[in-house]
Design an enzyme around this catalytic site. Structure first.
Site, PDB file in Angstrom:
ATOM      1  N   ASP A   1      -6.190  -4.143  -1.459  1.00 33.85           N
ATOM      2  CA  ASP A   1      -5.083  -3.654  -0.630  1.00 33.85           C
ATOM      3  C   ASP A   1      -4.273  -4.790   0.002  1.00 33.85           C
ATOM      4  O   ASP A   1      -4.827  -5.689   0.641  1.00 33.85           O
ATOM      5  CB  ASP A   1      -5.665  -2.765   0.476  1.00 33.85           C
ATOM      6  CG  ASP A   1      -4.627  -1.889   1.134  1.00 33.85           C
ATOM      7  OD1 ASP A   1      -3.618  -2.414   1.615  1.00 33.85           O
ATOM      8  OD2 ASP A   1      -4.827  -0.661   1.171  1.00 33.85           O
TER       9      ASP A   1
ATOM     10  N   SER B   1       0.833  -1.201   0.000  1.00 35.77           N
ATOM     11  CA  SER B   1       0.000   0.000   0.000  1.00 35.77           C
ATOM     12  C   SER B   1       0.871   1.256   0.000  1.00 35.77           C
ATOM     13  O   SER B   1       1.587   1.511  -0.955  1.00 35.77           O
ATOM     14  CB  SER B   1      -0.952  -0.045   1.197  1.00 35.77           C
ATOM     15  OG  SER B   1      -2.064   0.791   1.019  1.00 35.77           O
TER      16      SER B   1
END
Length: 320
Positions: A206, A94
């Site tokens: 994610d 991320s």
């Protein structure tokens, strides 16, 4: 830098309201990205052999996720660079993938920090009407491709992988080839906020869902020494009992409980306590950079003890 986990609540609320008005109409199916996510087992099978006794141990830097707290990674990179510590592998999740990709593409820590300070974070947000999320993530992808000069990941001067989560299996996958922008878009696709990134065999979200600080991925890529950076679990927690705050606190607790065992496998863990409350909080962003720098400086003696072959450069700088 990264805006996907920023508290842009005004725009988010507007998008949610618009979706309600149109009955949550979905957008047409996305064209699959040309991504080839690989599970850890496949990476381990293809990792370079370790037979050569004279080979210098391989050092990996594992940069964790945490939204705008990712400014702290800039300070960490600067401190390590000043100490002469140059990773052979960079793995990011991320926010860590955003910073890691730029660094692995050849940018210096100073260039990275200058770029992060200049970018208008709100420009990385692209609202959309979709049942999969309220942001598309393409603005971030385009910016990353610009920062990395459109060079594919496999051609980076430093070996790099972004970590995403395969939505069907719930397991972490490595993105170590192809478009850096698409890989980071997937790695930073916050569930419920950013539309999952479609690829030929499924969808990616994610990487923090399955591997907040990607120590095991660094090992799978052949690292002998893993320096991990957590920007999310060791910092101050949000206070208050508002609905969004409580949800955020619960998510942080769950993510950090899941991530604890993987972080414990790092040889060195750098964990600056940082919190950046919003895209316009320039003072907090600068404080995060400084906190990352100081935390990395404090870790230099530990790095020296774990990696004697790095001792000359690290010792010279850590003693000042």
């Amino acid at each position: 830098m990264k805006a996907l986990k920023a508290k842009g609540l005004t725009g988010l609320a507007a998008a949610l309201l618009a979706m309600a008005i149109v009955g949550c109409a979905g957008t047409p199916a996305e064209t699959p990205e040309k991504l080839s996510p690989r599970p850890l087992a496949e990476i381990q099978r293809s990792a370079p052999g370790r037979a050569a006794e004279a080979r210098r141990p391989t050092v990996a830097l594992a940069l964790g996720g945490g939204g705008l707290r990712g400014f702290a990674h800039l300070g960490v990179l600067r401190a390590l660079d000043e100490a002469g510590i140059r990773p052979d592998i960079v793995v990011g999740t991320s926010a860590g993938a955003v910073v890691g990709a730029a660094f692995a593409s050849g940018m210096t820590p100073d260039e990275l920090t200058s770029t992060a300070r200049r970018v208008k974070l709100s420009s990385l947000i692209d609202l959309t009407l979709s049942t999969g999320g309220v942001m598309r993530g393409r603005h971030l992808a385009t910016w990353i491709d610009t920062v990395t000069a459109g060079v594919p990941i496999q051609a980076f001067p430093i070996r790099f992988a972004a970590i995403a989560t395969d939505l069907q299996s719930g397991t972490p996958v490595l993105l170590d080839s192809g478009s850096a922008g698409a890989a980071i878009q997937a790695s930073a696709a916050v569930p419920g906020v950013t539309v999952p990134v479609r690829y030929e065999s499924g969808n990616l979200i994610d990487g923090g869902v399955s591997s907040l600080v990607p120590v095991r991925s660094a090992r799978a890529m052949g690292a002998d020494l893993v320096i991990a950076v957590d920007i999310y679990c060791h910092g101050p927690r949000a206070q208050g009992l508002g609905a969004l705050t409580v949800v955020g606190r619960v998510m942080q607790t769950q993510n950090c409980l899941l991530a604890a065992s993987e972080m414990a496998e790092a040889d060195v863990l750098i964990a600056p306590g940082v919190r950046v409350s919003g895209m316009s909080a320039k003072d907090e962003q600068e404080a995060a950079i400084l906190a990352g720098y100081e935390a990395a400086r404090a870790a230099l003696p530990t790095i020296k003890s774990k990696a004697p072959w790095l001792a000359p450069a690290a010792a010279a700088d850590s003693g000042s």
